[in-house]
Scaffold this motif. Structure first.
Motif, PDB file in Angstrom:
ATOM      1  N   TYR A 205      -3.593   2.727   0.420  1.00 21.36           N
ATOM      2  CA  TYR A 205      -4.256   2.079  -0.717  1.00 21.36           C
ATOM      3  C   TYR A 205      -3.242   1.290  -1.539  1.00 21.36           C
TER       4      TYR A 205
ATOM      5  N   CYS B 299     -16.571   3.678  -0.935  1.00 23.52           N
ATOM      6  CA  CYS B 299     -16.279   4.631  -2.007  1.00 23.52           C
ATOM      7  C   CYS B 299     -17.570   5.095  -2.686  1.00 23.52           C
TER       8      CYS B 299
ATOM      9  N   PRO C  34       0.818  -1.217   0.000  1.00 27.35           N
ATOM     10  CA  PRO C  34       0.000   0.000   0.000  1.00 27.35           C
ATOM     11  C   PRO C  34       0.849   1.264   0.000  1.00 27.35           C
TER      12      PRO C  34
ATOM     13  N   CYS D   6     -13.468  -4.591  -6.324  1.00 29.10           N
ATOM     14  CA  CYS D   6     -13.256  -3.153  -6.459  1.00 29.10           C
ATOM     15  C   CYS D   6     -13.891  -2.624  -7.735  1.00 29.10           C
TER      16      CYS D   6
ATOM     17  N   THR E 218      -8.603   0.151   7.187  1.00 30.49           N
ATOM     18  CA  THR E 218      -8.306  -1.097   6.488  1.00 30.49           C
ATOM     19  C   THR E 218      -7.096  -1.797   7.094  1.00 30.49           C
TER      20      THR E 218
ATOM     21  N   GLY F 157      -5.183  -2.443   3.010  1.00 31.05           N
ATOM     22  CA  GLY F 157      -5.058  -1.508   1.899  1.00 31.05           C
ATOM     23  C   GLY F 157      -5.655  -2.023   0.600  1.00 31.05           C
TER      24      GLY F 157
ATOM     25  N   LEU G 227      -3.696   2.142  -6.213  1.00 32.17           N
ATOM     26  CA  LEU G 227      -4.786   3.086  -6.457  1.00 32.17           C
ATOM     27  C   LEU G 227      -4.845   3.593  -7.900  1.00 32.17           C
TER      28      LEU G 227
ATOM     29  N   THR H 262     -12.015   1.928   4.837  1.00 37.03           N
ATOM     30  CA  THR H 262     -11.362   3.120   4.313  1.00 37.03           C
ATOM     31  C   THR H 262      -9.864   2.988   4.584  1.00 37.03           C
ATOM     32  N   SER H 263      -9.083   3.932   4.084  1.00 37.98           N
ATOM     33  CA  SER H 263      -7.631   3.853   4.265  1.00 37.98           C
ATOM     34  C   SER H 263      -7.227   3.934   5.728  1.00 37.98           C
TER      35      SER H 263
ATOM     36  N   ILE I 213      -8.254  -2.577  -2.096  1.00 38.87           N
ATOM     37  CA  ILE I 213      -9.422  -1.754  -2.400  1.00 38.87           C
ATOM     38  C   ILE I 213     -10.665  -2.600  -2.663  1.00 38.87           C
TER      39      ILE I 213
ATOM     40  N   GLY J  75     -13.676   7.744   0.779  1.00 38.14           N
ATOM     41  CA  GLY J  75     -12.535   7.161   0.101  1.00 38.14           C
ATOM     42  C   GLY J  75     -11.798   8.212  -0.696  1.00 38.14           C
TER      43      GLY J  75
END
Length: 306
Positions: A66, A150, A62, A101, A138, A141, A69, A134-135, A143, A155
């Motif tokens: 994330y 999100c 991450p 995701c 989590t 990380g 990302l 969420t970050s 998604i 997010g």
């Protein structure tokens, strides 16, 4: 039940948001299991659009909470465009995942379509997990544990505003069914936003029939029903081919009833099939079971109801 419009299969071969490799092979496993042929045999007009293309999975740790990302955003933007195109042509998109995701792009496209058409969107999220990380909460990380958050505006802005504004959905338009694994920090967020969750204890207590009656309550002609079906919704005893197996999920018959009642509603307008991992399956049995359940989602039923 209303006659369904034509169907488009859209493959998304990536595990970019997952914690295990292998979901990228999900689309082909579903094709090998005969998903297109099974739906065509029901008299449906089915076109397979092939696979979308996107970034290779770099399998990195991450960054700022994330994993991957930029690549996740790229894949979801492509998904959003593809799903939006199918809806604009009056077709029912079936997204063959791929990890969960990708539902961010799929549902963002469906939500935009519903706004343009004056439809009310309801999302049925069939999953073992709430996917509301969420970050900051989590543990990984990854998604694929964040798409519902999100979509509800929690997010990175690259994903929450994928369709141009946030939130894509309000929590009251989501019904989560089969939930049995929620991280500690995620649990507080879920309670704070008031997410509508029918967890496995509730299913055990009142039965799948009542759960689906409640989840599908008050759907009418102006409603669009989107089903986001994570295969780990099912009990791993019948569906081992997923990366995050959680014991205690719906049985075969409970899952069939769930799908049949969705079909009976006549409101199904779009579908995600997510997290099938052939690398962890046994002779493609999870893909075969998934095709069987999707047939029920599109009208196959037992005995004299067929």
């Amino acid at each position: 039940m209303q006659k369904l419009p034509p169907i488009s299969l859209v493959g998304v071969p990536t595990d970019i948001g997952a914690g295990h490799r292998g979901a990228s092979m999900g689309p082909e496993a579903l094709r090998v299991a005969g998903i297109g042929e099974a739906l065509a045999a029901r008299g449906l007009d089915v076109v397979d659009r092939g696979n979308l293309n996107g970034p290779f999975n770099p399998w990195q740790p991450p960054v700022d909470g994330y994993r991957h990302l930029p690549a996740v955003v790229a894949w979801n933007r492509t998904v959003m465009q593809a799903v939006g195109t199918e809806l604009a042509h009056g077709r029912v998109p079936i997204l063959l995942g791929g990890d969960h995701c990708l539902a961010i792009g799929s549902i963002t496209a469906v939500a935009r379509h519903c706004r343009e058409q004056g439809k009310r969107l309801t999302v049925l999220w069939l999953d073992a997990h709430a996917d509301f990380n969420t970050s900051t909460v989590t543990p990984s990380g990854n998604i694929h544990g964040m798409p519902v958050a999100c979509l509800c505006g929690f997010g990175p802005h690259e994903l929450t505003e994928l369709g141009g504004s946030a939130p894509t959905l309000t929590p009251d338009r989501i019904r989560q069914i089969g939930i049995r694994s929620v991280d500690a920090g995620e649990k507080k967020l879920v309670h704070d936003v008031g997410l509508d969750i029918y967890d496995m204890r509730y299913i055990d207590e009142v039965g799948m029939r009542r759960v689906m009656e409640e989840a599908l309550l008050n759907l009418g002609a102006d409603d669009h029903l989107h089903v986001s079906f994570d295969i780990d919704f099912l009990d791993p005893a019948i569906a081992p081919g997923v990366g995050t197996t959680i014991p205690g999920g719906p049985t075969y018959r409970e899952a069939q009833l769930c799908m049949e009642m969705i079909a009976d509603s006549g409101r199904l307008g779009s579908l995600d099939i997510m997290e099938l991992n052939p690398a962890l399956d046994v002779r493609n049995q999870t893909a075969l079971l998934t095709v069987d359940l999707v047939e029920s989602l599109f009208g196959k039923s037992t005995l004299m109801r067929d």
